[in-house]
Scaffold this motif. Sequence first.
Motif, PDB file in Angstrom:
ATOM      1  N   ALA A 244       6.024   3.532  -3.288  1.00 26.19           N
ATOM      2  CA  ALA A 244       5.555   2.198  -3.668  1.00 26.19           C
ATOM      3  C   ALA A 244       5.359   2.077  -5.171  1.00 26.19           C
ATOM      4  O   ALA A 244       5.875   1.169  -5.816  1.00 26.19           O
ATOM      5  CB  ALA A 244       4.253   1.872  -2.944  1.00 26.19           C
ATOM      6  N   ILE A 260      -0.083  -1.249   1.144  1.00 31.38           N
ATOM      7  CA  ILE A 260       1.063  -0.373   0.884  1.00 31.38           C
ATOM      8  C   ILE A 260       1.368   0.349   2.195  1.00 31.38           C
ATOM      9  O   ILE A 260       0.528   1.104   2.704  1.00 31.38           O
ATOM     10  CB  ILE A 260       0.758   0.644  -0.228  1.00 31.38           C
ATOM     11  N   ALA A 271       3.638   7.000  -0.937  1.00 35.06           N
ATOM     12  CA  ALA A 271       3.005   5.744  -1.355  1.00 35.06           C
ATOM     13  C   ALA A 271       2.851   5.698  -2.873  1.00 35.06           C
ATOM     14  O   ALA A 271       3.368   4.807  -3.535  1.00 35.06           O
ATOM     15  CB  ALA A 271       1.644   5.591  -0.684  1.00 35.06           C
TER      16      ALA A 271
END
Length: 297
Positions: A244, A260, A271
């Motif tokens: 992310a 997320i 992440a």
Amino acid sequence: NTAANYNYEITAFLSFKGPIRISGGANVTMTGNGNDSAHGIDGICRQWSGNLIEVNGGTLTINGKGGGNDRFVLDGVDAPVGTGTNYPNLTTSYDNGGGGTLIYLISGTVTLKNVQMRRNYNNANNGGGIYVAGGTLNVNGTLSCYSLSTGGQGGFIYASGGTINYAASGYVYDNTAARGAGFAIVGSATMTLGASEFYIGDSDGGISASEYGCGIYVNGGTVSVSTAIIQGCKANGGGGRGGAIAVLSGSATIGSGVTIKNGSAAVDGGALFAKGEDNPSKPGTINIQGGTITGNS
């Protein structure tokens, strides 16, 4: 290019072989009139080669009508608008002929409202959709983008300086880049992102980076995200880190309205990924003030 005011109502599809250049004290407004309601399009500008729009001083405002799905379209491909066979295959990389971004902001102010940006592969530089070198970029209303790619950084937006105020709902998907298929915020650039129903990626993925920070990549810049859904982002190359968000230097702040989920990375940080040793005087920092992080690998 003079210190004057220009207002354009885009009533048909326009194609340009070269860029629209705005400089000095010029103030330019482009407004769609909703001429193609069947496809939800107000007006459309397409490029044939190079950058579509360059702003170096002055202001540019692009307004879509905003009713229903109406939006003003910036398109990297000179191709018929329609459905089915009229669209190029969306799995291909769009090469506009000479490489370039859709909006190149050097200085001044660009404001976008109810805009769609699509189908551009910048094979010559960073920024598949927008390159911000300085000035101020304001994004309001709704903004959607897809099939924006670069072999470098910033599939959607690359910023090496200036300020981005992003308050539009919408989505970013089907983008690729080496770093930051969504956003790449580097150098002295700053970005504030806070909008309801703003999606980076989708449940099927649809957005990928081969190296760092598929959704948001930060290297020296400052990013604050108060509300967003960052989902299905993949840093899937051999050195993939930070599905992310990846911060190599500078900072990213995650607020309570951020989700997320379902991200992945080939090496580290499905992440989030932060790194400090590249720039010890300004190490990569991620400040988590709330939000939801789930289902990443």
